[in-house]
Design a protein around this motif. Structure first.
Motif, mmCIF file in Angstrom:
data_model
loop_
_atom_site.group_PDB
_atom_site.id
_atom_site.type_symbol
_atom_site.label_atom_id
_atom_site.label_comp_id
_atom_site.label_asym_id
_atom_site.label_seq_id
_atom_site.Cartn_x
_atom_site.Cartn_y
_atom_site.Cartn_z
ATOM 1 N N ASN A 47 1.256 -1.089 -0.161
ATOM 2 C CA ASN A 47 0.083 -0.025 -0.190
ATOM 3 C C ASN A 47 1.149 0.913 -0.676
ATOM 4 N N VAL A 147 -0.163 -15.168 17.494
ATOM 5 C CA VAL A 147 -0.778 -14.725 18.327
ATOM 6 C C VAL A 147 -1.400 -13.109 17.957
ATOM 7 N N GLY A 148 -2.432 -12.164 18.018
ATOM 8 C CA GLY A 148 -3.282 -11.193 17.787
ATOM 9 C C GLY A 148 -4.002 -11.191 16.367
ATOM 10 N N ASP A 151 -4.041 -6.226 11.464
ATOM 11 C CA ASP A 151 -4.033 -6.105 10.464
ATOM 12 C C ASP A 151 -2.420 -7.325 10.585
ATOM 13 N N GLU A 155 -1.377 -10.348 8.089
ATOM 14 C CA GLU A 155 -0.460 -10.646 6.803
ATOM 15 C C GLU A 155 0.564 -11.667 7.761
ATOM 16 N N ARG A 172 -7.475 -13.080 21.416
ATOM 17 C CA ARG A 172 -8.395 -12.673 22.598
ATOM 18 C C ARG A 172 -9.853 -12.136 22.211
ATOM 19 N N ARG A 177 -9.618 -7.266 14.442
ATOM 20 C CA ARG A 177 -9.271 -5.534 14.050
ATOM 21 C C ARG A 177 -9.058 -5.515 12.863
ATOM 22 N N MET A 182 -8.336 -8.434 5.135
ATOM 23 C CA MET A 182 -7.184 -9.218 5.750
ATOM 24 C C MET A 182 -7.407 -10.428 6.456
ATOM 25 N N SER A 233 2.421 -10.936 17.863
ATOM 26 C CA SER A 233 1.560 -9.797 16.935
ATOM 27 C C SER A 233 0.884 -9.049 17.285
ATOM 28 N N GLY A 235 0.959 -5.803 18.390
ATOM 29 C CA GLY A 235 0.675 -4.130 18.798
ATOM 30 C C GLY A 235 2.235 -3.490 19.034
ATOM 31 N N HIS A 236 2.909 -1.738 19.345
ATOM 32 C CA HIS A 236 3.817 -1.866 19.715
ATOM 33 C C HIS A 236 3.578 -0.501 20.702
ATOM 34 N N HIS A 282 -2.831 6.318 15.681
ATOM 35 C CA HIS A 282 -3.561 6.159 15.415
ATOM 36 C C HIS A 282 -3.488 5.593 13.804
ATOM 37 N N ARG A 284 -0.075 5.215 12.664
ATOM 38 C CA ARG A 284 0.901 4.270 11.973
ATOM 39 C C ARG A 284 0.442 3.220 10.674
HETATM 40 P P1 NDP Z 1 -2.989 -3.735 16.085
HETATM 41 O O1 NDP Z 1 -2.788 -2.208 16.960
HETATM 42 O O2 NDP Z 1 -3.547 -2.817 15.375
HETATM 43 O O3 NDP Z 1 -3.512 -4.555 16.878
HETATM 44 C C1 NDP Z 1 -2.840 -5.430 17.909
HETATM 45 C C2 NDP Z 1 -4.045 -7.010 18.185
HETATM 46 O O4 NDP Z 1 -3.158 -7.540 19.384
HETATM 47 C C3 NDP Z 1 -5.089 -6.219 18.861
HETATM 48 O O5 NDP Z 1 -5.912 -7.265 18.004
HETATM 49 C C4 NDP Z 1 -5.553 -6.356 20.061
HETATM 50 O O6 NDP Z 1 -6.781 -7.493 20.286
HETATM 51 C C5 NDP Z 1 -3.750 -7.810 20.737
HETATM 52 N N1 NDP Z 1 -3.076 -7.414 21.699
HETATM 53 C C6 NDP Z 1 -3.251 -6.595 22.836
HETATM 54 N N2 NDP Z 1 -2.294 -6.155 23.385
HETATM 55 C C7 NDP Z 1 -2.533 -7.835 23.716
HETATM 56 C C8 NDP Z 1 -2.425 -8.592 24.268
HETATM 57 N N3 NDP Z 1 -1.141 -8.261 25.697
HETATM 58 N N4 NDP Z 1 -2.362 -10.543 24.685
HETATM 59 C C9 NDP Z 1 -2.721 -10.765 23.888
HETATM 60 N N5 NDP Z 1 -3.270 -9.538 22.509
HETATM 61 C C10 NDP Z 1 -3.212 -8.764 22.805
HETATM 62 O O7 NDP Z 1 -1.782 -3.668 15.258
HETATM 63 P P2 NDP Z 1 -1.018 -3.852 14.454
HETATM 64 O O8 NDP Z 1 0.439 -4.584 14.355
HETATM 65 O O9 NDP Z 1 -2.230 -5.554 14.140
HETATM 66 O O10 NDP Z 1 -1.472 -3.212 13.475
HETATM 67 C C11 NDP Z 1 -0.835 -1.871 13.934
HETATM 68 C C12 NDP Z 1 -0.881 -0.471 12.749
HETATM 69 O O11 NDP Z 1 -0.327 -1.391 11.135
HETATM 70 C C13 NDP Z 1 -2.803 -0.935 12.712
HETATM 71 O O12 NDP Z 1 -2.855 0.438 11.886
HETATM 72 C C14 NDP Z 1 -2.834 -1.865 10.744
HETATM 73 O O13 NDP Z 1 -3.762 -1.220 9.942
HETATM 74 C C15 NDP Z 1 -1.579 -1.514 10.568
HETATM 75 N N6 NDP Z 1 -0.946 -2.213 9.437
HETATM 76 C C16 NDP Z 1 -1.503 -2.346 8.171
HETATM 77 C C17 NDP Z 1 -1.068 -3.442 7.473
HETATM 78 C C18 NDP Z 1 -1.982 -3.213 5.612
HETATM 79 O O14 NDP Z 1 -2.092 -2.664 5.287
HETATM 80 N N7 NDP Z 1 -0.780 -4.362 4.641
HETATM 81 C C19 NDP Z 1 -0.299 -4.506 8.002
HETATM 82 C C20 NDP Z 1 -0.012 -3.836 9.236
HETATM 83 C C21 NDP Z 1 -0.063 -3.274 9.318
HETATM 84 P P3 NDP Z 1 -7.835 -6.062 20.662
HETATM 85 O O15 NDP Z 1 -8.273 -6.271 18.682
HETATM 86 O O16 NDP Z 1 -8.370 -7.632 21.405
HETATM 87 O O17 NDP Z 1 -7.522 -5.083 21.054
#
Ligand code: NDP
Length: 308
Positions: A47, A147-148, A151, A155, A172, A177, A182, A233, A235-236, A282, A284
């Motif tokens: 993208n 795990v997660g 996106d 991916e 969880r 999300r 995807m 996987s 988040g950050h 937001h 990212r």
């Molecule tokens: P996100 O924050 O979007 O997702 C993190 C996921 O991890 C969520 O589902 C969350 O659960 C889960 N999570 C968080 N903490 C825990 C925990 N302690 N235990 C278990 N599960 C947990 O992060 P991503 O890295 O996936 O994406 C970051 C950004 O990058 C987003 O905006 C995404 O759209 C973008 N992206 C786009 C891509 C593309 O367009 N090709 C590819 C990759 C990323 P819950 O949902 O319950 O909060």
């Protein structure tokens, strides 16, 4: 004394460097020991505008860096360990070496979160990974999980089916999300199975990962799932430790920047600008990080013009 130091070299920092270098501000980019940021551990980027067929993260970052170098940006491959941002002269230390500049652009990005379960750290690199691109190759023919539910998890799960025979996605909640496209890809991939409403309570194994201990959050039922790899996987977290106590930071650790339209990357300290994931919880995206890197260089340039 330099005009600009850029700290961090992902899409935000490198774009800031391109703009600052083209503006004759001879930026020094302190890129850290892991330059390129999170794009270095992503798979194909589909993208990023201008790359119709997609491009890998490392290739994209190499092009950004070469473009910045072409206009005279200087690079230092080391980590910053201390900063003093107040006042007209900004101070940045790399070990005992002091670098001074009139303006600083912070683009230190964010790092992968970990689960924090008992055996995760011990088995890191022994079947536990936060980087599918780096480690996927080692799981040829194996059963693994991601795990997660975002996106990145989708991916990575898709990418990992190139190697693994079976990939579980453990999330969880019931709702994912991740974006629909995807999720659709995941649902259509016969090697992937979703396990929802479930958390990983521990990772099993002595020398290498042998399985995960799961808990269904609806029924409280526990289950041991045998597998050989765990890709985390979830988040950050923004890399802002260096700036705590000096810059205004929100409750999640992101640097707060101004809402004033004429300087959207300005921080609470004059002459210090922040761009990319370190200040964006937001969007990212590589492209939004790049855009804010451009804005930071322009904001810094205006600041320097006013100071002159
Ligand atoms: P996100 O924050 O979007 O997702 C993190 C996921 O991890 C969520 O589902 C969350 O659960 C889960 N999570 C968080 N903490 C825990 C925990 N302690 N235990 C278990 N599960 C947990 O992060 P991503 O890295 O996936 O994406 C970051 C950004 O990058 C987003 O905006 C995404 O759209 C973008 N992206 C786009 C891509 C593309 O367009 N090709 C590819 C990759 C990323 P819950 O949902 O319950 O909060």
């Amino acid at each position: 004394m330099r005009k600009i130091i850029v700290i961090g070299a992902g899409p935000a920092g490198l774009t800031a460097a391109i703009y600052a270098a083209r503006g004759n501000l001879s930026p020094l980019v302190i890129e850290g020991y892991q330059p390129g940021g999170q794009l270095m551990i992503t798979t194909e980027i589909e993208n990023y505008p201008g790359f119709k067929e997609g491009i890998t993260g490392p290739d994209l970052m190499a092009q950004f860096r070469a473009q910045a170098e072409r206009f005279g940006a200087e690079f230092l491959t080391a980590d910053v360990n201390k900063v003093e941002l107040a006042g007209d002269t900004k101070k940045v230390w790399v070990g005992d070496d002091l670098y001074e500049a009139q303006a600083i652009i912070i683009s230190t990005g964010a790092s992968a979160n970990l689960l924090g379960v008992p055996n995760e750290s011990r088995l890191m690199g022994r079947g536990v990974s936060a980087c599918a691109t780096c480690d996927g190759f080692f799981f040829r023919g194996k059963t693994i999980c991601v795990v997660g539910g975002g996106d990145t998890a989708m991916e990575e799960a898709n990418f990992l089916t190139r190697f693994a025979n079976k990939v579980y996605i453990i999330h969880r909640r019931q709702g994912l999300r991740a974006s629909k496209i995807m999720v659709d890809r995941v649902r259509q991939n016969p090697k992937i199975e979703l396990i929802l409403d479930t958390v990983v309570v521990d990772i099993l194994g002595t020398e290498l990962v042998e399985g995960v201990k799961l808990k269904n959050v609806q029924t409280n039922e526990m289950q041991d799932l045998p597998l050989e790899g765990v890709f985390v996987s979830i988040g950050h977290t923004p890399n802002t430790k260096l700036f705590v106590g000096q810059l205004d930071i929100d409750d999640k650790g992101y640097i707060l920047t101004k809402t004033d339209k004429s300087q959207v990357t300005a921080t609470n300290i004059a002459g210090v600008f922040a761009c990319g994931d370190v200040q964006d919880s937001h969007y990212r995206q590589a492209i939004t990080a790049s855009g804010s890197g451009c804005a930071a260089a322009l904001d810094a340039q205006h600041y320097l013009e006013k100071m002159a």
